[in-house]
Design a protein around this motif. Structure first.
Motif, PDB file in Angstrom:
ATOM      1  N   ALA A 123       0.826  -1.210   0.000  1.00  0.00           N
ATOM      2  CA  ALA A 123       0.000   0.000   0.000  1.00  0.00           C
ATOM      3  C   ALA A 123       0.861   1.261   0.000  1.00  0.00           C
ATOM      4  O   ALA A 123       0.586   2.221  -0.739  1.00  0.00           O
ATOM      5  N   LEU A 124       1.913   1.271   0.817  1.00  0.00           N
ATOM      6  CA  LEU A 124       2.764   2.455   0.903  1.00  0.00           C
ATOM      7  C   LEU A 124       3.508   2.712  -0.405  1.00  0.00           C
ATOM      8  O   LEU A 124       3.587   3.844  -0.888  1.00  0.00           O
ATOM      9  N   VAL A 125       4.060   1.656  -0.989  1.00  0.00           N
ATOM     10  CA  VAL A 125       4.874   1.827  -2.196  1.00  0.00           C
ATOM     11  C   VAL A 125       4.030   2.227  -3.408  1.00  0.00           C
ATOM     12  O   VAL A 125       4.451   3.047  -4.229  1.00  0.00           O
ATOM     13  N   LEU A 126       2.818   1.686  -3.515  1.00  0.00           N
ATOM     14  CA  LEU A 126       1.990   1.960  -4.692  1.00  0.00           C
ATOM     15  C   LEU A 126       1.001   3.107  -4.479  1.00  0.00           C
ATOM     16  O   LEU A 126       0.466   3.650  -5.444  1.00  0.00           O
ATOM     17  N   GLY A 127       0.774   3.490  -3.224  1.00  0.00           N
ATOM     18  CA  GLY A 127      -0.289   4.457  -2.951  1.00  0.00           C
ATOM     19  C   GLY A 127      -0.011   5.871  -3.405  1.00  0.00           C
ATOM     20  O   GLY A 127      -0.919   6.573  -3.857  1.00  0.00           O
ATOM     21  N   THR A 128       1.233   6.333  -3.294  1.00  0.00           N
ATOM     22  CA  THR A 128       1.550   7.726  -3.614  1.00  0.00           C
ATOM     23  C   THR A 128       1.126   8.095  -5.027  1.00  0.00           C
ATOM     24  O   THR A 128       0.598   9.183  -5.269  1.00  0.00           O
ATOM     25  N   ALA A 129       1.369   7.201  -5.976  1.00  0.00           N
ATOM     26  CA  ALA A 129       1.056   7.496  -7.381  1.00  0.00           C
ATOM     27  C   ALA A 129      -0.438   7.557  -7.659  1.00  0.00           C
ATOM     28  O   ALA A 129      -0.844   7.881  -8.777  1.00  0.00           O
ATOM     29  N   GLY A 130      -1.267   7.271  -6.648  1.00  0.00           N
ATOM     30  CA  GLY A 130      -2.706   7.373  -6.833  1.00  0.00           C
ATOM     31  C   GLY A 130      -3.372   8.386  -5.918  1.00  0.00           C
ATOM     32  O   GLY A 130      -4.593   8.496  -5.901  1.00  0.00           O
ATOM     33  N   LEU A 131      -2.564   9.147  -5.147  1.00  0.00           N
ATOM     34  CA  LEU A 131      -3.139  10.121  -4.211  1.00  0.00           C
ATOM     35  C   LEU A 131      -3.576  11.384  -4.949  1.00  0.00           C
ATOM     36  O   LEU A 131      -2.752  12.061  -5.571  1.00  0.00           O
ATOM     37  N   PRO A 132      -4.844  11.749  -4.871  1.00  0.00           N
ATOM     38  CA  PRO A 132      -5.348  12.891  -5.655  1.00  0.00           C
ATOM     39  C   PRO A 132      -4.651  14.209  -5.346  1.00  0.00           C
ATOM     40  O   PRO A 132      -4.369  14.986  -6.259  1.00  0.00           O
ATOM     41  N   HIS A 133      -4.357  14.480  -4.058  1.00  0.00           N
ATOM     42  CA  HIS A 133      -3.766  15.781  -3.730  1.00  0.00           C
ATOM     43  C   HIS A 133      -2.315  15.879  -4.193  1.00  0.00           C
ATOM     44  O   HIS A 133      -1.793  16.989  -4.347  1.00  0.00           O
ATOM     45  N   ILE A 134      -1.662  14.739  -4.433  1.00  0.00           N
ATOM     46  CA  ILE A 134      -0.322  14.745  -5.027  1.00  0.00           C
ATOM     47  C   ILE A 134      -0.430  14.875  -6.551  1.00  0.00           C
ATOM     48  O   ILE A 134       0.309  15.645  -7.179  1.00  0.00           O
ATOM     49  N   LEU A 135      -1.359  14.164  -7.145  1.00  0.00           N
ATOM     50  CA  LEU A 135      -1.503  14.168  -8.598  1.00  0.00           C
ATOM     51  C   LEU A 135      -1.827  15.557  -9.145  1.00  0.00           C
ATOM     52  O   LEU A 135      -1.297  15.965 -10.186  1.00  0.00           O
ATOM     53  N   ILE A 136      -2.694  16.311  -8.464  1.00  0.00           N
ATOM     54  CA  ILE A 136      -3.065  17.624  -9.003  1.00  0.00           C
ATOM     55  C   ILE A 136      -1.911  18.613  -8.934  1.00  0.00           C
ATOM     56  O   ILE A 136      -1.919  19.629  -9.641  1.00  0.00           O
ATOM     57  N   ARG A 137      -0.893  18.328  -8.124  1.00  0.00           N
ATOM     58  CA  ARG A 137       0.260  19.234  -8.048  1.00  0.00           C
ATOM     59  C   ARG A 137       1.027  19.263  -9.372  1.00  0.00           C
ATOM     60  O   ARG A 137       1.697  20.254  -9.677  1.00  0.00           O
ATOM     61  N   PHE A 138       0.951  18.187 -10.159  1.00  0.00           N
ATOM     62  CA  PHE A 138       1.680  18.156 -11.423  1.00  0.00           C
ATOM     63  C   PHE A 138       1.084  19.110 -12.456  1.00  0.00           C
ATOM     64  O   PHE A 138       1.717  19.413 -13.469  1.00  0.00           O
ATOM     65  N   TYR A 139      -0.145  19.586 -12.218  1.00  0.00           N
ATOM     66  CA  TYR A 139      -0.775  20.519 -13.160  1.00  0.00           C
ATOM     67  C   TYR A 139      -0.394  21.970 -12.893  1.00  0.00           C
ATOM     68  O   TYR A 139      -0.780  22.855 -13.650  1.00  0.00           O
ATOM     69  N   THR A 140       0.349  22.244 -11.824  1.00  0.00           N
ATOM     70  CA  THR A 140       0.667  23.632 -11.471  1.00  0.00           C
ATOM     71  C   THR A 140       1.945  24.135 -12.122  1.00  0.00           C
ATOM     72  O   THR A 140       2.294  25.296 -11.961  1.00  0.00           O
ATOM     73  N   VAL A 141       2.654  23.260 -12.839  1.00  0.00           N
ATOM     74  CA  VAL A 141       3.910  23.662 -13.487  1.00  0.00           C
ATOM     75  C   VAL A 141       3.686  23.853 -14.987  1.00  0.00           C
ATOM     76  O   VAL A 141       2.788  23.257 -15.572  1.00  0.00           O
ATOM     77  N   PRO A 142       4.504  24.700 -15.638  1.00  0.00           N
ATOM     78  CA  PRO A 142       4.250  25.034 -17.043  1.00  0.00           C
ATOM     79  C   PRO A 142       4.669  23.970 -18.051  1.00  0.00           C
ATOM     80  O   PRO A 142       4.152  23.946 -19.165  1.00  0.00           O
ATOM     81  N   THR A 143       5.606  23.096 -17.696  1.00  0.00           N
ATOM     82  CA  THR A 143       6.118  22.107 -18.661  1.00  0.00           C
ATOM     83  C   THR A 143       6.286  20.738 -18.015  1.00  0.00           C
ATOM     84  O   THR A 143       6.324  20.610 -16.789  1.00  0.00           O
ATOM     85  N   ALA A 144       6.430  19.716 -18.884  1.00  0.00           N
ATOM     86  CA  ALA A 144       6.681  18.359 -18.391  1.00  0.00           C
ATOM     87  C   ALA A 144       8.045  18.265 -17.707  1.00  0.00           C
ATOM     88  O   ALA A 144       8.217  17.538 -16.729  1.00  0.00           O
ATOM     89  N   LYS A 145       9.015  19.013 -18.226  1.00  0.00           N
ATOM     90  CA  LYS A 145      10.344  19.021 -17.616  1.00  0.00           C
ATOM     91  C   LYS A 145      10.266  19.548 -16.181  1.00  0.00           C
ATOM     92  O   LYS A 145      10.906  19.022 -15.262  1.00  0.00           O
TER      93      LYS A 145
END
Length: 541
Positions: A263-285
């Motif tokens: 659960a710990l190892v696989l859970g982070t990649a499915g946490l909604p509040h972590i996932l939406i943080r990737f939309y706050t940056v201008p580029t994939a880099k």
């Protein structure tokens, strides 16, 4: 340290209570100021959901760290190590290793493929309304599970500091945190939340560094001496530093450990509040850089939990830690008081107040991020695309998100009142299990499997979600043990405390099986578009 010390820790002695209240007040006022400033710059949906996509990789990495290093990290892990030694430290390892999955599989493709929420990615090549409904439901449930841990931590922490012993008083503390959370999110949106998380991350690292330095100074920077003293003082001897104190006694507890690890190892990649943080940056880099910075900051912090947890075990009496909070959540603040000079000293009171204010900052920042994730998913996925069928204006969408914030905050307050005596690290591990069961299989299948269909997505989300939640409800987390949410009743039948061992494979299996049994023909063109978009960023927002 004795029982008198624990009682005194409730306010570091009554004469120091004004100092504690002042520090809390300063942080709340400062963060409210940031929130109001950010709120004035929030003009549209992109600003509210994604902060205008204006944050750099370093800024977002710092904010991700602030989002991730929650009450579970600071209070729960320190308590788990103080009570269970090596087995408690496994939480630190699991939380850190989980970032490799997020970095290698999710961060960049998700940022390129979505707009505001996880539902954007899942619905890209499938039927919009049923998939968005499922994604929104899952996001809200996972966020509420995670919120439980933060609310429990807040109740314990502030009650300790202000000497609140009554159940009504502790529930009042939980309600206060909920109200502040609602204000932060509804006024500041993603911009306000991100800046609060950055400030909190800096404060948490600084506070943890200070405690680590003082603990190591106490043992002349001899980590071996620290661990030896912790083992001796724990009453468990050498077993305290070896695997098995909590998870090795029986076959069931070993399976529980395996379930927790998955659960710990696989859970982070499915946490909604972590996932939406990737939309706050201008580029994939910048998204990749965010995760790299986050791994460095979070890794340094989790190394320092060795000093927090084992320092508490070495310098505090185990019975006093349990007397203060039976789940061990107050070990870090009590350690700060002890190394500052003790409960009846000014130094101890000051250090207790500072560290507790940092922990309170941690809780407020994380609950704001969680509430933003769930309210965004409700407004964008459910209200705009399901209820209004895409015909809502941006103003109506943001208004719906703000009302959703109020509702989710109210739910978190009610549930947090019941969860206040549970270990916050354990509660977060449950949120990880639900996220890994319902969200992660669907995200990975959507991004990387051409044959994935709408039915597969629905089976995976609802199957993983329902299975994990039902298993938690009928486990000893909820009933059947003195440390359960409802200790006076027993209706548990599931033997494990964490459902990940059953629910995560089932989530993947149901996604695969649902797709194979579906009559829907996958849209090869849409998949090709998504593949190019996710891997290259071409056509991304």
């Amino acid at each position: 340290m004795n029982t008198y010390t624990v009682q005194l820790a409730a306010a570091g002695a009554s004469e120091h209570r004004p100092l504690i209240i002042t520090l809390f007040g300063l942080f709340v006022v400062a963060t409210l100021g940031i929130t109001i400033w950010a709120g004035r710059q929030t003009k549209n949906a992109a600003d509210f959901y994604a902060g205008g996509r204006q944050f750099s990789g370093f800024q977002n990495g710092l904010a991700i760290s602030g989002d991730y290093m929650s009450a579970a990290s600071f209070l729960g892990i320190a308590g788990a190590i103080a009570l269970f030694g090596y087995d408690g430290f496994l939480y630190s390892i699991g939380f850190l290793v989980a970032w490799l999955v997020a970095l290698l599989l999710v961060a960049e493709p998700l940022r390129n493929s979505g707009r505001y929420t996880m539902g954007d990615v899942l619905a890209y090549r499938m039927r919009q309304r049923p998939v968005r409904t499922a994604a929104g439901t899952s996001t809200i449930v996972v966020s509420i599970f995670y919120l439980l841990a933060q609310m429990a931590g807040a109740g314990v922490l502030v009650s300790l500091l202000l000497g609140i012993t009554s159940d009504a008083g502790k529930i009042g503390v939980v309600a206060l945190v909920g109200v502040l959370m609602i204000v932060y999110v509804s006024i500041g949106g993603m911009k306000g939340t991100t800046w609060v998380q950055m400030v909190k991350a800096v404060l948490l690292i600084a506070g943890t560094l200070l405690i680590t330095f003082l603990v190591l100074l106490k043992f002349d920077f001899d980590i071996s001496d620290l661990l030896g003293k912790a083992a001796e003082n724990s009453g468990q001897g050498a077993a305290f530093l070896e695997p098995g104190l909590k998870y090795g006694a029986t076959g069931t507890s070993k399976l529980d450990f395996l379930s927790l690890g998955i659960a710990l190892v696989l859970g982070t990649a499915g946490l909604p509040h972590i996932l939406i943080r990737f939309y706050t940056v201008p580029t994939a880099k910048a998204a990749r850089k965010s995760v790299n910075w986050a791994i460095g900051i979070i890794g340094g912090f989790y190394l320092m939990t060795i000093a927090l947890g084992f320092g508490a075990a070495a310098l505090l009496d185990r019975n006093d830690i349990i007397a203060s909070n039976k789940a061990g959540n107050t070990a870090a603040p009590l350690l700060a008081q002890e190394i500052g000079g003790g409960a009846d000293s000014t130094g101890g009171a000051i250090l207790l107040a500072v560290i507790s204010a940092v922990a309170f900052a941690t809780i407020l920042a994380v609950v704001a991020g969680l509430t933003l994730a769930s309210s965004s998913s409700f407004a964008h996925d459910l209200y705009v695309n399901v209820i209004r069928k895409g015909r809502a204006t941006e103003k109506e969408e943001v208004r719906a998100a703000r009302w959703a914030t109020v509702f989710i905050g109210a739910v978190a307050i009610v549930l947090g009142a019941f969860a206040r005596d549970l270990n916050v690290a354990g509660l977060v591990a449950l949120a990880f299990a639900v996220a890994a069961s319902a969200n992660l299989p669907t995200i990975l299948y959507s991004l990387f499997w051409k044959r994935f269909t709408t039915r597969g997505a629905l089976w995976s989300i609802y199957g993983g979600l329902i299975t994990s939640v039902v298993l938690v409800l009928f486990s000893t987390v909820v009933s059947g043990k003195p440390t359960s949410m409802f200790p006076d009743v027993d209706f548990h039948w599931f033997p494990l405390e964490n459902p990940g061992l059953v629910s995560i494979p089932l989530g993947f299996l149901l996604g695969w099986l649902g797709s194979l049994l579906s009559k829907e023909e996958p849209d090869a063109g849409k998949y090709a578009e998504l593949e190019v978009k996710s891997l290259t960023g071409v056509g991304a927002h």
